[in-house]
Design a protein around this motif. Structure first.
Motif, PDB file in Angstrom:
ATOM      1  N   THR A   1       1.887 -11.860  -5.586  1.00  0.00           N
ATOM      2  CA  THR A   1       2.466 -10.597  -5.115  1.00  0.00           C
ATOM      3  C   THR A   1       2.403  -9.533  -6.198  1.00  0.00           C
TER       4      THR A   1
ATOM      5  N   TYR B   1      -3.105  -4.530  -8.182  1.00  0.00           N
ATOM      6  CA  TYR B   1      -4.445  -4.235  -7.692  1.00  0.00           C
ATOM      7  C   TYR B   1      -4.452  -3.007  -6.780  1.00  0.00           C
ATOM      8  N   PHE B   2      -3.518  -2.956  -5.836  1.00  0.00           N
ATOM      9  CA  PHE B   2      -3.461  -1.805  -4.924  1.00  0.00           C
ATOM     10  C   PHE B   2      -3.245  -0.503  -5.690  1.00  0.00           C
TER      11      PHE B   2
ATOM     12  N   SER C   1      -4.192  -7.739   4.260  1.00  0.00           N
ATOM     13  CA  SER C   1      -3.055  -7.010   3.714  1.00  0.00           C
ATOM     14  C   SER C   1      -2.799  -5.720   4.456  1.00  0.00           C
TER      15      SER C   1
ATOM     16  N   LEU D   1      -6.762 -12.316  -1.377  1.00  0.00           N
ATOM     17  CA  LEU D   1      -5.405 -11.776  -1.287  1.00  0.00           C
ATOM     18  C   LEU D   1      -5.310 -10.532  -0.434  1.00  0.00           C
ATOM     19  N   THR D   2      -6.398  -9.772  -0.353  1.00  0.00           N
ATOM     20  CA  THR D   2      -6.361  -8.513   0.391  1.00  0.00           C
ATOM     21  C   THR D   2      -7.008  -8.600   1.770  1.00  0.00           C
ATOM     22  N   LYS D   3      -7.403  -9.790   2.168  1.00  0.00           N
ATOM     23  CA  LYS D   3      -8.119  -9.982   3.427  1.00  0.00           C
ATOM     24  C   LYS D   3      -7.350  -9.434   4.621  1.00  0.00           C
TER      25      LYS D   3
ATOM     26  N   ILE E   1      -9.248 -11.409  -5.338  1.00  0.00           N
ATOM     27  CA  ILE E   1      -8.938 -10.118  -4.725  1.00  0.00           C
ATOM     28  C   ILE E   1      -9.322 -10.115  -3.253  1.00  0.00           C
ATOM     29  N   ASP E   2     -10.512 -10.607  -2.957  1.00  0.00           N
ATOM     30  CA  ASP E   2     -10.969 -10.657  -1.565  1.00  0.00           C
ATOM     31  C   ASP E   2     -10.034 -11.508  -0.718  1.00  0.00           C
TER      32      ASP E   2
ATOM     33  N   LYS F   1      -1.199  -8.426  -6.552  1.00  0.00           N
ATOM     34  CA  LYS F   1      -1.626  -7.622  -5.413  1.00  0.00           C
ATOM     35  C   LYS F   1      -1.083  -6.199  -5.525  1.00  0.00           C
ATOM     36  N   HIS F   2       0.160  -6.073  -5.928  1.00  0.00           N
ATOM     37  CA  HIS F   2       0.777  -4.764  -6.149  1.00  0.00           C
ATOM     38  C   HIS F   2       0.000  -4.008  -7.227  1.00  0.00           C
TER      39      HIS F   2
ATOM     40  N   ARG G   1       0.841  -1.213   0.000  1.00  0.00           N
ATOM     41  CA  ARG G   1       0.000   0.000   0.000  1.00  0.00           C
ATOM     42  C   ARG G   1       0.865   1.249   0.000  1.00  0.00           C
TER      43      ARG G   1
END
Length: 217
Positions: A182, A188-189, A216, A212-214, A209-210, A185-186, A43
């Motif tokens: 990873t 997506y953020f 994070s 991987l970011t649960k 997404i849900d 996720k990068h 983030r």
């Protein structure tokens, strides 16, 4: 294993990396992005650095994500063929047609590798266009720059969708599942931080997404 795949003659999609000249503002931002990414806080890595220009930050990251997705897709090109992937899709509910508004004005159905080839060539052309991605800091970005960036990220997201739905088993067999997660996720953020992709476009990967970011940071 990856180096062997990347050097394969079969891999026509991978484009040479578009870099940044040392000593330029964009090179400094690129180094900043890499440094914060190394901290492990994704983030923080995507947030606009203090007192920096938004368009410059978008430009640097567009190039970086373009290079990254090229590498990821490059790892499965020998498995993603016109025979195995006759259409560009992200699961049975989502199929993508190609059009660039110029050489291909009417959307056409193409295989996944052809779609990605069209896409990467199209993005490369935009990145090389000095009227859109000026290399000189004294040249302003066009007024529609952010809308162009959004269109790029929307289409790059589809490559992730295809990789996850059609080639995730192969990614796991290559031992690259954690790396892929990873990278995504990068990505997506970043698109969420700057509102670059509509939520409806992300529906194919919403469960992922849900997950991987649960938890994070």
């Amino acid at each position: 294993m990856f180096n062997k795949i990347f050097s394969s003659d079969k891999n026509k999609t991978f484009k040479p990396k578009k870099g940044f000249s040392k000593g330029t503002k964009r090179h400094d931002l690129h180094k900043h992005a890499k440094a914060t990414l190394g901290s492990g806080n994704l983030r923080l890595a995507v947030s606009l650095p203090e007192r920096e220009d938004l368009n410059e930050w978008l430009a640097v990251n567009t190039v970086d994500f373009f290079n990254q997705i090229n590498l990821l897709y490059g790892s499965i090109t020998e498995f993603c063929t016109p025979k195995t992937c006759e259409v560009m899709s992200a699961g049975p509910k989502y199929e993508y047609l190609w059009a660039d508004g110029e050489s291909v004005k009417k959307p056409i159905k193409v295989s996944a590798p052809d779609y990605v080839e069209y896409l990467m060539t199209w993005v490369q052309g935009i990145l090389d266009d000095e009227n859109i991605f000026p290399s000189r800091v004294d040249v302003q970005f066009p007024k529609n720059f952010q809308s162009i960036v959004k269109n790029i990220f929307k289409r790059l997201f589809r490559v992730y969708g295809h990789i996850y739905y059609s080639h995730f088993t192969k990614i796991v067999s290559l031992g690259e599942e954690a790396h892929l997660n990873t990278c995504f996720k990068h990505f997506y953020f970043f698109i969420v931080e700057f509102n670059l992709v509509d939520k409806k476009e992300m529906l194919p990967l919403q469960d992922l997404i849900d997950n991987l970011t649960k938890s994070s940071t």
